[in-house]
Each structure stands twice: as structure tokens, then as C-alpha cells.
Design a protein around this motif. Structure first.
Motif, PDB file in Angstrom:
ATOM      1  N   LEU A  78       5.906   1.863   8.607  1.00 57.91           N
ATOM      2  CA  LEU A  78       4.592   1.402   9.061  1.00 57.91           C
ATOM      3  C   LEU A  78       4.685   0.505  10.280  1.00 57.91           C
ATOM      4  CD1 LEU A  78       3.109   0.501   5.561  1.00 57.91           C
ATOM      5  CD2 LEU A  78       2.398   2.409   7.019  1.00 57.91           C
ATOM      6  N   SER A  79       5.826  -0.139  10.458  1.00 58.03           N
ATOM      7  CA  SER A  79       5.976  -1.118  11.540  1.00 58.03           C
ATOM      8  C   SER A  79       7.332  -0.897  12.199  1.00 58.03           C
ATOM      9  CB  SER A  79       5.890  -2.542  10.967  1.00 58.03           C
ATOM     10  OG  SER A  79       6.861  -2.698   9.942  1.00 58.03           O
ATOM     11  N   LYS A  80       7.475  -1.467  13.374  1.00 58.26           N
ATOM     12  CA  LYS A  80       8.722  -1.267  14.110  1.00 58.26           C
ATOM     13  C   LYS A  80       9.900  -1.925  13.409  1.00 58.26           C
ATOM     14  CE  LYS A  80       6.383  -1.229  18.591  1.00 58.26           C
ATOM     15  NZ  LYS A  80       5.988   0.199  18.388  1.00 58.26           N
ATOM     16  N   ASN A  81       9.604  -2.997  12.682  1.00 58.09           N
ATOM     17  CA  ASN A  81      10.683  -3.756  12.049  1.00 58.09           C
ATOM     18  C   ASN A  81      10.154  -4.366  10.760  1.00 58.09           C
ATOM     19  OD1 ASN A  81      13.197  -4.887  11.707  1.00 58.09           O
ATOM     20  ND2 ASN A  81      13.091  -6.248  13.501  1.00 58.09           N
ATOM     21  N   ILE A  82      11.069  -4.738   9.880  1.00 57.10           N
ATOM     22  CA  ILE A  82      10.700  -5.428   8.644  1.00 57.10           C
ATOM     23  C   ILE A  82      11.539  -6.678   8.541  1.00 57.10           C
ATOM     24  CG2 ILE A  82      10.556  -5.276   6.127  1.00 57.10           C
ATOM     25  CD1 ILE A  82      10.423  -2.248   6.396  1.00 57.10           C
ATOM     26  N   VAL A  83      10.854  -7.809   8.325  1.00 62.39           N
ATOM     27  CA  VAL A  83      11.555  -9.087   8.241  1.00 62.39           C
ATOM     28  C   VAL A  83      11.592  -9.505   6.770  1.00 62.39           C
ATOM     29  CG1 VAL A  83      11.541 -11.497   8.953  1.00 62.39           C
ATOM     30  CG2 VAL A  83      10.779  -9.708  10.550  1.00 62.39           C
ATOM     31  N   HIS A  84      12.805  -9.489   6.205  1.00 62.24           N
ATOM     32  CA  HIS A  84      12.967  -9.869   4.803  1.00 62.24           C
ATOM     33  C   HIS A  84      13.239 -11.362   4.695  1.00 62.24           C
ATOM     34  CE1 HIS A  84      13.263  -5.599   3.901  1.00 62.24           C
ATOM     35  NE2 HIS A  84      14.240  -5.470   4.790  1.00 62.24           N
TER      36      HIS A  84
END
Lengths: 600, 600
Positions: free
Chosen positions: A204-210
Motif C-alpha cells: 500500500l505504501s512505498k515503505n513500512i516503518v516498524h
């Protein structure tokens, strides 16, 4: 706009008549806002909810995300809805202007999110987690972390997650094992397994921040050795462009009863050389950082539970008005036509119960949201401290009461629909399945009960508890002076006295050192306390409705009369629950505690 | 045999110690039976349940029946399990030897079915409906109908359905429109649409026999003009061979939240020239014929709800024993190991609540089954009449109480599992979804409440009601004389007094002619009454358990002690509910009744 998400009269009543949200516009932060700008934001959120979120709510339940070739695949409608959310600026409605937000008062910002949850809790989950993760970075991260991660998250280019739970530890966060070794360059290498990570992977997004809880090598055991790390799916270069894929692997999807639109994942950190992560805040202070955000997150859960109950109620109400079935009691002639379901006493009772639960629950959540603003911006430090204390005390109730009773409202919505309600051809069964998550995540009922009775009631030597009692008694006193409210005030007064008596009895046991015994029925205490507080909020709603009738307030008279009726209902049908619970609480009953394993 | 369907100690305790099922073996009908033959039947049913039914319960939920090329397709495991059921003779366990049955006492026959339901309610549905339909033919059909249809059904060659509901009428059966025209040859041609027809089409059996409610051309309006017809899917020739396909068409499948293994269909009768049907019993007496079977059908629903609650409880108990999480209150050292969930007070409370609900519900259903036998075979007409009256009175409670509280037990089983309980990787979420049907079908809670308060309590001038009170008071008096039971007896006595007071207050209003007002809270009366009766049954269980401890009864002592504890729990935690409900019932509160439609 056809919508069954909220009654617009109730939205206006609760925000502007009951909770007087306009009052907070006096705070500098909200100087640019007016009633009109708040309403415009709510209208926009409701429009997006009804037009972009609601239409695919069933679809993402039927066709939940799948794990294909190492990727999470899902219906394209989810991305389209989230794109609209981002484009309209609703993604970060509560954030500072400077961060791209609308800088809305907490009650209005929460309500904008609530409307989206009522429309489609699965799709909203991706945005909700992103904001929660961004808030953590904003509160505890470095300037560079805010710039590099939080900003793209608030803009909706990166999404976020919260990675707390591990398979062997569950709610016992002190037992988590994820390890973070310093890499020598200021970053860390993480290794560990996380479970139940909502929105843990997707396209859904360019990146995922965990946002990941883990332990440094020198960490003490237990909760005092937990640190918070930021672990991006793709590394981010200095210019903001994306670099290499980080060592975070999707190990599998978890298949849930409801809330299926938000994918739930198992993530493995560091299958190869370790996932690159960055410390957020102080070493070993990760849990405190996380809990610092908990009040608002728990209001979000409570409000989500309310809104699922609310949309179920509106669906049941429409169905009961349209559906003709049976005849009134006493009508013996079968040649007469069938009457609408609303003509039957039991249907009305079930609808009124739903109304009392969902409108009462909404009141409770907005009370919390109001306190969020007061604690930050009230005129005096004393007022700030009192608001903060009350919010701490109410938070476990705000999280748990709607999760229990608005779920019950969903069950009643099914019951009003009869056999149709049990089918997937109607939406109410999905609300029931979706809402069943809320008593579990963000701290189960059991945990909320321990938080309330084991900590919050005693906090500051019982000062917050006494401040709340004082507010409730003030309302009772006011209502006693109004003939049409006096009976309900007497009933609330009785419930409150029983709750206080139970609290006192428990405290005697606690002071004696028998903590386990004192806390044995904490979950039931939570329920009794919640019912008392919602009974108070219903009395306040009745006060305001009466004023509305007397002064020709902005809502239709029938609406105000419905509020009075729902207050009567709550006082007469629901407050007796407090008595029955308070009795056994005051006895500090240990029947369940004393049960041995072999006796089951 | 690994099974989580029932606690075998409890099964033996309830059937042979509490309900003394051996006593009914004195009746001529059961002369061939002994404790050993009853146990052999139960062992067989449990084995089939655990080995043939349970293993595919999840599978038929995940891959529910589909509608393909005009046929219903389903997993082959369903047919295999039903074949085993037929081959073992369990299909018709309660029927006469002469009809191929085992002629088992009602409690044992019901229990055999209950074990199958606990294992896999979806697959059992096909057998259950077949027996219900066959029973209708046996009770009201001609000899020829019994021979041609009922016998092949009991043998499992034909399956059956009950076709009551129509889309526009729902529970209001008096409004059904299906028409039956005499064909001149003694048969009829039916035209009409039916909905929610469980097992309405499939390839599991050679034929399907639909029991259809419809109207003759000269029928009076309403419930007095309903006749019962037998409509086979395939016509049956004189030699028993199958003839042409009848004019019954599958219009579509309904997709349910749970109970997915039993396909739910829409059937169109007479799309062409009319479906050929045969009148069963007298013209216009169809509803009476159907209701004649209702007591046993409703015990079946109640027991199904119990068994879904029961299997959930056993799963939760196993999980809580195995799963280590957290530490006891007061254990501050995080280096100590985590403890099993059963160590936590709130988990114990949730397990004990489940135990009290499911074992209490089982007691209630078996009390009903015992009355079924007594009403048919007791020594005197007076005893038969008293049993029949008590059974009539208890039936709405047996149907509804487990449907409400054993569903709640399923919710608690999820809660004990935490996040795992919400996933489809664990079975408890399915039990919860499956069980949610039970408060709806075979008469909703609302209908059961009206049946209890509007009819049963007043029946025979209140004689059955008084007979029940007498039995409850006898138990209370006995228990008051036993020191360790006296406190619980006092609590039950208090609840009973409050229920009686509420009943009296309602009767005053009813006698005044204000029927709608008197019945406005019938559903809550049903709940208060049910809790009182289950409280009584728990006191009886405690009496028997105490005897078991004193005399070294056949079950382990810890099991008996668990019964005492669960009785304490019910008296202390659950009976106060009766007070809180009885208060508003005694006030004959009309808050909900008086709510007007515009006020919602």
C-alpha cells in the motif's frame, strides 16, 4: 449522502452541546478553528467514510489479504480509499499544521477516525497504525528520525506498525526476547520473531516503518530492559530515497474471525545478518515510551468499538422500520396487515438497549478526548493535572466498556434482523465479528481491570478517583433538583454508593497485604465502574437534552426526548447491574481464585 | 481417545447420579436396557463424534457447501461421517426397535445427538433434520407415509427438511402464503417460496423429504389455516424405487456467519406445474402437528448450544493449562519462569464461569429429557400430567438459556486464548460463530419469552408454575439443613422470592387487561427465570456431589469438589442477576415499550 455510520443529530449533540468542544477553541493551538471548520472536517470525514470506505467493507472481509510469492496481496479498493484519505489531509487530522495536519481538537480528530472505523474498520487500520507509529517517533525520536520517517508517514507515503507481541510472551511484554546488538555505527541489528503484527506487510505504501520492542545486550530482565527501535522495511537514504530491503521477513499471515481487511502477520527480524534498526528514545525506556501513547491509542480502540456498535444499531433501526412482520399483541384478526418490527415491545427494547450502549459509549470516549486536550492546554497546572489524572483513571474504562457493551449491541442488531442477521448477505454479522477483537487487543479486559483496580484507583493516593466521584456527585446533586431527572439521579446515587462501598471493602483487603485476593474480581469491578460512569454520562446527556427541549435547542425535539428515554432506560435497566456486581465485590469473593486446577 | 467434547466424569455424573437415568429403565419400553447398554451407546456416540465428526468440523466451515450447476456440492467427509452414523445405528438411536432404532431413554438419545453436535454441529444438522422430519411423519402421517418415507429416513437412505419460513413472513407463520391445490387424485400441487431451509438440497442421500407448511384453497387466514405436506425431491414409486424429479427447485444458498457445514437454502416449490405433495394429518392442523414436536426439537437446540459451549470450555481449559504466560501477582523477579494461565485469578474466573454455564445448561437439558420420558411412561396419569406440564413450562428456558449463556461461554473461551482465540487457526472462534445461531432458530429469545410469560406461566391456571416452585422449594429446604449448602440455599431462596414477586406484579397488570404492558419485558423475565432454574439445578448438583464425597461416589473427589465450587460460583456471581432483573420486572417498567419511533 446515504450513510448508516452515525446519527448526525447525535454527533452534533455530543460534540457541541454535551462536551462543548467549542470551549477548547480558546486554547492557542486551536485559534484558527471555529465551529464551522470543525464541522467541515467532520463532514469531509463522513463523506470519505461513506463514499470511499463503507462500499468495500464487505469485500475485504470476503476476500481478505493473501500471502502470494512472498507478498501480501489485497483488494485494490483499500489503496484507493487510503489514497483519498491522504489526499484529503484526513490522514493526519489531529497533527500540527507544521507536520501537514489539520491541528484539530482531540475530540474532533478522534471522531474523524471513528467515522472511518464505523465505515470500514479493516481499511482504516492501515492509517491508524501509521499515525500511532508516527506519534511514537514524534514524541520520542530524534529530529532526524522525525524528518526521515515521521513526516513521510504523516503524508501517507510510508505506513507504520507496532511490533510488541512475541509468540511465547503474549501480553507479558517483560518476557519478550527480540535482541538488538549495536552495529558500531549508531545503528543496531535486531533478531527476533513478532506475532499479531497488524499491517505488517503490504504494497500500500512505498515503505513500512516498524516500531519494535527489543532488548539491548546489557538489558536487565523484565519490563525494565525493553528498548524501542525503528526498523524500516526499506532503508532510507539521506536524501529520503529508498535503499536496500532490510532483513525483515514476512513469515506468514494470521487468519482472523473478523477485522479481516487489516492483515495480521508474523514477522521475522534478522533471519540473515540482523535487521537494521535505530534506537528511539533512551535505552531500556521503550515500554514507558510505548505506554506514553497508550491513553490515546486506547481511546481509539474504545471509539472503534463504539462505532461498530453504532453502525450496527443504525442498520438494525432501518431494518426494523422497513420490515413488516407479525401483529401487535391483542390483534386477533389475521386479515389485518403485518406491522413494522418497531411495533413490537421486544424489538424496541433491543433497539433502545443498542442506543443506550452506543450513544453512552460515544459520550465516554469523547469525555476522554476532551481530557486529552485539557491535560495539554488547560489554563492552570492544577487543571492540567486534574485532567491528566482523570484521563488515566478513565482510560481502562474507555478501552473496555465499549468493547464489551457495543459488542453486545452488535449481537442485538443481529437479533433484530432475525435469521437474516445471521447471514453474510446482511452486514450486521460482520460488525459482530469485527468488534470481537476489541476486548482483546491493546490490553484485554483482564489487563484493563488490573490497571483500573490495581493501579488507577489508588494512583496519587486515590486523588483521581475522588476527583471523579466529586464530578459524578455534582451531576447527581444538580439532577436531584430537577423533578423529571430526580428518579434517575437517585438510581445513579445508589449505584455510586455501592461502587464506593465495594472499593472501600477491596481496599481494606489490599491494605492487609492480600493483593491477589483484593484483585481477584478486577474484571467485574471494571464492569461495575464502567456502568456507573456511563450512567453518569447518560444523566448528563439528559440534563443537556432537557435544556435543549426547554430552550428550543438545535436538534429536533423527538431527538432530545429520545435522549431522556435512553437515560431512563440506562438508569432502570442497566444500573441494577452495578448492584449485583458490587455485592460480590464488597464481599471480596474468592470463589474463582480458590478453585484448584484439578477441580475444573 | 483424545476428545474435547465432554468431561466423561460429568457425563456419568449428570446422567446417572444427578438425573438418575437408570430409574427410567423400569418402564416397559426400556426393559431390555441396563446401565451397560446405555453406556455402550454413549461410548459409541462419543467415538463416532470424536473420530468421524470432529476431524472435519473446521473443514466444512472453511469450505462451505457451494451451488454448482444446479447442485449443492460439499466436502466428501460429510457423507462419510453420515454413512458411519447410519451404519452404527446411531441415526435413529431414540426410535423403536421396530423402526430400526435403539429405543434408548430420551436423556441418552438426546445426549448421543449432543455429542455429535459438540463435535461438528454442521454435519450433524443433516441427520438431525432427517430425524425431526421422520418424527413428524411417524406422529401424524398415514401408515403408507410411514412405510414409504419415514422408514427410509430412519435408515438414512432419505434425508429430510422442515420448510416453515417464507421470505415475507419470518417468525409470523400465520402469514405464510404457500398454496396447495388438490390434484384430484388425493395429492396436492404446491406453489410457494421457502427460505432458510437447512439441508434443503444436497447429494448426501438418494432422496430428500420436505415437510412443508402451506395453505389449502379453503383455508382460513392466519395460523388456523395452515396444513402440513410431505413433498419429496424425487417421487417414490409403490415399490419404494425413485420416480421423477418433483417440481422443487433450489433457488440459491444462504451464506451464514457460522453453522456453515449445514447448507441453508432457498427453495421454490412449483415453478412449473406445482410440486406434488401429500397432506400429513388433518387439513388446517399443520401448525399444531409441527408444534407437537417442538418440545423435543427445542431441547435439541438447547443441548446443541450447551455442547458448543462445552467443547469451547474444554479447549480453553487445555489451553490455559498448557500456555505459560506472565507471573503471579507479587512475583517481582522477571528471571523466574512464566506460569500457566490457570495461575491467574481472572483466567480461573473465566473458566469457572464457563463450567457453571455449560454444566448448568447440560443439567437443564437433561432435566427436560427426563420429563419427556416421564410424561410418556410414568406410572400414573397424574405423574404423566405433571411431567408434561413441567416440560411445557421449562421448554422455552431449555431452548433459550443455553443459547444465551453457553454462547457467552464461547466468548470467554476466546478471551482465555487471548489473540490466538480470535484467529481461525484455533477452533474456539468457530464455536462462537456456530453458537450464535441458537438464539435465533426454532424461535428467537423474544418468542421464547412470550411463550414463557404469555402462555406457560399461566397455563392450567398456573399449576405447572406452582409445581416447579414446589420442587425448587423442596431442594432449598433440603439444602438449608446442610451447613455447607445453606448459604447457597439462602441465595437461591432470595432469587426465587424475587422472581415470584415479579411474576405476581406482572400478573396484576395482565389481569387488568394491559397485556402488552405486562409482556413488555418478557425476554428479561425469561432470563431471570432461567437463571433461577439453573441456580436450582446447581444446588441439586451440589447435593449430589456432597453425597459423592461422603460416600466415596464413582467420580474423583476433586471432580465433586469442583461441582461444589461451581455451585458457590453460580449462587454468588450469577444469582444476583435475578435480583437486578426482578427489580425492574416487578416495577413492570415500560420505558422501552413507550419509546416512539421518532425518538430513536
Amino acid at each position: 449522502m446515504q450513510q448508516r455510520i452515525i446519527n448526525p443529530h447525535d454527533l452534533a449533540f455530543q460534540l457541541f452541546e454535551l462536551h462543548r468542544t467549542e470551549d477548547v477553541l480558546q486554547y492557542d493551538r486551536y485559534a484558527d478553528h471555529s465551529r464551522e471548520t470543525l464541522e467541515a472536517a467532520l463532514d469531509l470525514a463522513l463523506k470519505v467514510a461513506a463514499e470511499e470506505f463503507a462500499p468495500h467493507a464487505r469485500l475485504v472481509d470476503e476476500e481478505e489479504p493473501t500471502f502470494e510469492n512472498g507478498r501480501v496481496e489485497m483488494r485494490p479498493e483499500v489503496k484507493r480509499a487510503l489514497d483519498v484519505l491522504r489526499e484529503t489531509g484526513l490522514m493526519a487530522a489531529g497533527q500540527d499544521y507544521e507536520l501537514g495536519g489539520m491541528q484539530l481538537p482531540a475530540a474532533v480528530a478522534q471522531m474523524c477516525v471513528g467515522l472511518l472505523k464505523g465505515a470500514n474498520v479493516g481499511t482504516q487500520g492501515y492509517a491508524g497504525l501509521t499515525i500511532a507509529a508516527a506519534n511514537l517517533i514524534l514524541a520520542h525520536g530524534s529530529e532526524e528520525q522525525k524528518e526521515r520517517y515521521a513526516r513521510p508517514m504523516l503524508a501517507g507515503r510510508f505506513f507504520g506498525t507496532m511490533c510488541l507481541t512475541e509468540p511465547h510472551a503474549g501480553s507479558s511484554l517483560g518476557d519478550l526476547k527480540t535482541r538488538a546488538e549495536p552495529a558500531g555505527d549508531g545503528s543496531y541489528r535486531l533478531k527476533g520473531n513478532k506475532i499479531f503484527i497488524s499491517a505488517g506487510d503490504h504494497e500500500l505504501s512505498k515503505n513500512i516503518v516498524h516500531m519494535v520492542l527489543g532488548r539491548l545486550p546489557d538489558a536487565p530482565a523484565g519490563v525494565k530492559g525493553i528498548s524501542l527501535f525503528l526498523v524500516p522495511k526499506f532503508l532510507v537514504n539521506d536524501d529520503g530515497s529508498l535503499g536496500e530491503r532490510n532483513d525483515v521477513a514476512l513469515a506468514g499471515l494470521i487468519h482472523k474471525m473478523g477485522y479481516r481487511g487489516t492483515t495480521s502477520t508474523m514477522l521475522n527480524f534478522g533471519e540473515k545478518d540482523g535487521a537494521i534498526g535505530y534506537l528511539v528514545g533512551e535505552p531500556h525506556k521503550g515500554l514507558a515510551a510505548m505506554f506514553h501513547m497508550m491513553n490515546e491509542a486506547r481511546i481509539g480502540v474504545g471509539l472503534g468499538a463504539v462505532m461498530l456498535g453504532y453502525t450496527g444499531y443504525l442498520h438494525a433501526l432501518d431494518y426494523a422500520r422497513d420490515r413488516k412482520q407479525g401483529r401487535p399483541i391483542g390483534e386477533k384478526d389475521p386479515n389485518t396487515g403485518q406491522v413494522p418490527l418497531t411495533r413490537h415491545a421486544d424489538i424496541r427494547r433491543m433497539l433502545l438497549t443498542q442506543k443506550a450502549y452506543v450513544e453512552g459509549g460515544l459520550s465516554l470516549c469523547l469525555e476522554g478526548a476532551r481530557l486529552v486536550d485539557e491535560k495539554k492546554f488547560a489554563d492552570s497546572d492544577a487543571a492540567k493535572a486534574e485532567a491528566a489524572g482523570l484521563l488515566d483513571l478513565l482510560t481502562p474504562l474507555i478501552k473496555s466498556w465499549p468493547s464489551q457493551f457495543c459488542l453486545e449491541a452488535n449481537s442485538l442488531a443481529i437479533q433484530v434482523h432475525g435469521g437474516y442477521g445471521y447471514t453474510r448477505e446482511y452486514p450486521v454479522e460482520q460488525f459482530y465479528r469485527d468488534n470481537r477483537l476489541n476486548p482483546i487487543h491493546e490490553g484485554t479486559h483482564g489487563i484493563q481491570g488490573m490497571d483500573l483496580l490495581g493501579r488507577k484507583v489508588m494512583q496519587a493516593d486515590g486523588q483521581h478517583y475522588r476527583a471523579l466521584l466529586k464530578r459524578i456527585r455534582r451531576t447527581i446533586d444538580e439532577a436531584l433538583a430537577v423533578p423529571s431527572l430526580a428518579d434517575n439521579a437517585v438510581r445513579l446515587d445508589r449505584a455510586l454508593a455501592q461502587l464506593v462501598q465495594a472499593t472501600d471493602a477491596i481496599n481494606v483487603v489490599r491494605v492487609s497485604g492480600a493483593t491477589e485476593r483484593a484483585l481477584a474480581n478486577a474484571s467485574l469491578y471494571l464492569e461495575a465502574f464502567g456502568h456507573t460512569v456511563v450512567g453518569w454520562l447518560w444523566l448528563r446527556q439528559a440534563q443537556v437534552a432537557l435544556t435543549g427541549i426547554d430552550n428550543g435547542g438545535p436538534q429536533p425535539e423527538a431527538f432530545y426526548r429520545g435522549k431522556l428515554r435512553a437515560c431512563d432506560y440506562f438508569a432502570r435497566y442497566e444500573l441494577p447491574r452495578v448492584s449485583s456486581l458490587a455485592g460480590l465485590l464488597a464481599e471480596v469473593d474468592t470463589t474463582a481464585l480458590d478453585m484448584t486446577e484439578s477441580e475444573f
